[in-house]
Design a protein around this motif. Structure first.
Motif, PDB file in Angstrom:
ATOM      1  N   GLU A  20      28.006  48.006 -36.384  1.00  0.00           N
ATOM      2  CA  GLU A  20      28.169  46.646 -35.878  1.00  0.00           C
ATOM      3  C   GLU A  20      28.138  46.681 -34.352  1.00  0.00           C
ATOM      4  O   GLU A  20      28.844  47.463 -33.719  1.00  0.00           O
ATOM      5  N   ALA A  21      27.320  45.827 -33.773  1.00  0.00           N
ATOM      6  CA  ALA A  21      27.149  45.809 -32.322  1.00  0.00           C
ATOM      7  C   ALA A  21      28.344  45.155 -31.639  1.00  0.00           C
ATOM      8  O   ALA A  21      28.897  44.165 -32.131  1.00  0.00           O
ATOM      9  N   ASP A  22      28.709  45.690 -30.487  1.00  0.00           N
ATOM     10  CA  ASP A  22      29.793  45.095 -29.707  1.00  0.00           C
ATOM     11  C   ASP A  22      29.313  43.877 -28.922  1.00  0.00           C
ATOM     12  O   ASP A  22      30.096  42.972 -28.621  1.00  0.00           O
ATOM     13  N   TYR A  23      28.000  43.875 -28.586  1.00  0.00           N
ATOM     14  CA  TYR A  23      27.451  42.804 -27.774  1.00  0.00           C
ATOM     15  C   TYR A  23      26.141  42.294 -28.360  1.00  0.00           C
ATOM     16  O   TYR A  23      25.396  43.042 -29.003  1.00  0.00           O
ATOM     17  N   ARG A  49      24.540  39.409 -21.708  1.00  0.00           N
ATOM     18  CA  ARG A  49      25.155  39.840 -22.948  1.00  0.00           C
ATOM     19  C   ARG A  49      26.438  39.046 -23.168  1.00  0.00           C
ATOM     20  O   ARG A  49      27.060  38.532 -22.230  1.00  0.00           O
ATOM     21  N   ILE A  50      26.808  38.947 -24.437  1.00  0.00           N
ATOM     22  CA  ILE A  50      28.038  38.282 -24.828  1.00  0.00           C
ATOM     23  C   ILE A  50      28.668  39.108 -25.941  1.00  0.00           C
ATOM     24  O   ILE A  50      27.963  39.634 -26.810  1.00  0.00           O
ATOM     25  N   SER A  51      29.958  39.249 -25.910  1.00  0.00           N
ATOM     26  CA  SER A  51      30.660  39.971 -26.972  1.00  0.00           C
ATOM     27  C   SER A  51      30.372  39.298 -28.312  1.00  0.00           C
ATOM     28  O   SER A  51      30.434  38.073 -28.435  1.00  0.00           O
ATOM     29  N   THR A  52      30.033  40.107 -29.322  1.00  0.00           N
ATOM     30  CA  THR A  52      29.791  39.530 -30.649  1.00  0.00           C
ATOM     31  C   THR A  52      31.066  38.904 -31.217  1.00  0.00           C
ATOM     32  O   THR A  52      31.001  37.962 -32.000  1.00  0.00           O
ATOM     33  N   ALA A  53      32.215  39.404 -30.784  1.00  0.00           N
ATOM     34  CA  ALA A  53      33.484  38.814 -31.226  1.00  0.00           C
ATOM     35  C   ALA A  53      33.640  37.390 -30.709  1.00  0.00           C
ATOM     36  O   ALA A  53      34.321  36.565 -31.337  1.00  0.00           O
ATOM     37  N   LEU A  54      33.007  37.080 -29.579  1.00  0.00           N
ATOM     38  CA  LEU A  54      33.032  35.724 -29.040  1.00  0.00           C
ATOM     39  C   LEU A  54      31.882  34.884 -29.573  1.00  0.00           C
ATOM     40  O   LEU A  54      32.024  33.670 -29.760  1.00  0.00           O
ATOM     41  N   LEU A  55      30.722  35.522 -29.819  1.00  0.00           N
ATOM     42  CA  LEU A  55      29.555  34.781 -30.304  1.00  0.00           C
ATOM     43  C   LEU A  55      29.754  34.287 -31.736  1.00  0.00           C
ATOM     44  O   LEU A  55      29.337  33.169 -32.075  1.00  0.00           O
ATOM     45  N   LYS A  56      30.384  35.099 -32.577  1.00  0.00           N
ATOM     46  CA  LYS A  56      30.537  34.718 -33.987  1.00  0.00           C
ATOM     47  C   LYS A  56      31.258  33.384 -34.166  1.00  0.00           C
ATOM     48  O   LYS A  56      30.773  32.512 -34.903  1.00  0.00           O
ATOM     49  N   PRO A  57      32.398  33.159 -33.527  1.00  0.00           N
ATOM     50  CA  PRO A  57      33.044  31.844 -33.688  1.00  0.00           C
ATOM     51  C   PRO A  57      32.226  30.701 -33.098  1.00  0.00           C
ATOM     52  O   PRO A  57      32.263  29.585 -33.609  1.00  0.00           O
ATOM     53  N   LEU A  58      31.462  30.973 -32.033  1.00  0.00           N
ATOM     54  CA  LEU A  58      30.594  29.936 -31.484  1.00  0.00           C
ATOM     55  C   LEU A  58      29.528  29.529 -32.497  1.00  0.00           C
ATOM     56  O   LEU A  58      29.206  28.348 -32.642  1.00  0.00           O
ATOM     57  N   LEU A  59      28.996  30.507 -33.225  1.00  0.00           N
ATOM     58  CA  LEU A  59      28.005  30.225 -34.258  1.00  0.00           C
ATOM     59  C   LEU A  59      28.621  29.398 -35.393  1.00  0.00           C
ATOM     60  O   LEU A  59      27.971  28.505 -35.949  1.00  0.00           O
ATOM     61  N   ASP A  60      29.857  29.693 -35.711  1.00  0.00           N
ATOM     62  CA  ASP A  60      30.539  28.950 -36.775  1.00  0.00           C
ATOM     63  C   ASP A  60      30.846  27.507 -36.363  1.00  0.00           C
ATOM     64  O   ASP A  60      30.801  26.594 -37.191  1.00  0.00           O
ATOM     65  N   GLN A  61      31.117  27.327 -35.083  1.00  0.00           N
ATOM     66  CA  GLN A  61      31.548  26.011 -34.598  1.00  0.00           C
ATOM     67  C   GLN A  61      30.392  25.113 -34.172  1.00  0.00           C
ATOM     68  O   GLN A  61      30.524  23.888 -34.182  1.00  0.00           O
TER      69      GLN A  61
END
Length: 238
Positions: free
Chosen positions: A46-49, A106-118
Motif C-alpha cells: 500500500e502506497a504512503d502517497y 504528492r498527498i498522503s493516501t491517508a488524507l486522499l482516501k477520506p476526500l474521495l469518500d466525501q
C-alpha cells in the motif's frame, strides 16, 4: 511552499477539478522533485502517497515471478498514481517509478482516501482517469501482440512526446527495451529504421522527434485509440 493556485498547476487532473474540490485537496499537496528511478509505489505494498506529476514520465511495469518484465503503461502530467487508492483496492502488483525525471505534487493516501469518500466529483474524475489508464494498458497488450516492433516503438515515442515539452525526450535504450519487451539490440535496430526515415534523431540517452505527423503515419493504428478515449473522458492534456 505557499498557496497552490489551480491556474498555475500543469497536472491535467488537478486542473480539471471543480474549484471547491481543488481547494480541499490543495491544502494537503506537497511539491516534490521526482528524479529518474524514483519509486512511486512498490508491488503488493500500500502506497504512503499518491502522486500527481507536473513534468516527467512515469512507467508502470509488470514483472513475472521469474524476473521477466514489460511496461504496461505510462503517465505524466495527464495522470496520477496509484490507481489502487482510487479503486480502494489497497495495492497492486506493479512497479511504478519515474523513467524521465520531473516534479509534481504528492498527498498522503491517508488524507486522499477520506476526500474521495466525501467528494463525489473528485472520485468521478479520478475514476474516469483510471478507466483511461486501463484502456491504455489494453491497447498496449494489443499492440504487443499484433504490431511490428518498429510501429510499437513509434507508438511509445509518440506517447512520450505527448507528455513532454518540446521535441527532445530523455529515453535510454534500457527504458525502450522495457517499453517494448525486447532485448536492447532489437531496440537499436528499430531506432535505425525510424532514423533512416528521418522521423527521429537518436543519440545516447536522448531522442528528438523530427517529423511528428510522419511518425504518426508510420505508427498506423498502433497509436491513437487510447488517446481518443482519454480525450473523451477527460479532454486534451497536451
Amino acid at each position: 511552499m505557499g498557496e497552490i493556485r489551480q491556474t498555475a498547476v500543469r497536472n491535467n487532473l488537478l486542473r480539471l477539478l471543480p474549484t471547491t474540490s481543488f481547494t480541499a485537496i490543495a491544502m494537503h499537496l506537497e511539491f516534490v522533485e521526482l528524479p529518474r528511478g524514483f519509486e512511486l509505489s512498490e508491488p503488493h505494498e500500500e502506497a504512503d502517497y499518491a502522486y500527481f506529476p507536473e513534468t516527467g514520465i512515469a512507467s508502470i511495469v509488470a514483472r513475472s515471478p521469474q524476473g521477466q518484465h514489460a511496461e504496461i503503461g505510462i503517465f505524466g502530467r495527464d495522470g496520477m498514481t496509484p490507481a489502487a487508492v482510487v479503486l480502494d483496492a489497497g495495492s497492486d502488483p506493479f512497479s511504478i517509478f519515474m523513467q524521465v525525471q520531473g516534479d509534481g505534487y504528492r498527498i498522503s493516501t491517508a488524507l486522499l482516501k477520506p476526500l474521495l469518500d466525501q467528494d463525489g466529483e473528485l472520485k468521478s474524475l479520478l475514476g474516469r482517469y483510471v478507466q483511461a489508464l486501463s484502456v491504455q494498458g489494453a491497447f498496449t497488450s494489443l499492440s504487443n501482440a499484433v504490431h511490428h516492433i518498429d510501429e510499437r516503438l513509434a507508438r511509445w515515442i509518440l506517447m512520450c512526446h505527448d507528455r513532454t515539452d518540446g521535441d527532445e525526450i530523455s529515453l535510454t535504450h534500457e527504458f525502450l527495451s522495457i517499453m517494448l519487451a525486447v532485448r536492447r539490440p532489437s531496440v537499436t535496430t528499430a531506432l535505425h529504421v525510424l532514423e533512416g526515415r528521418k522521423l527521429i534523431y537518436s543519440e545516447r540517452g536522448m531522442m528528438i522527434v523530427r517529423d511528428r505527423q510522419a511518425l504518426e503515419e508510420f505508427a498506423k493504428d498502433a497509436y491513437g485509440e487510447c488517446e481518443r478515449e482519454y480525450n473523451r473522458l477527460l479532454g486534451p492534456y497536451h
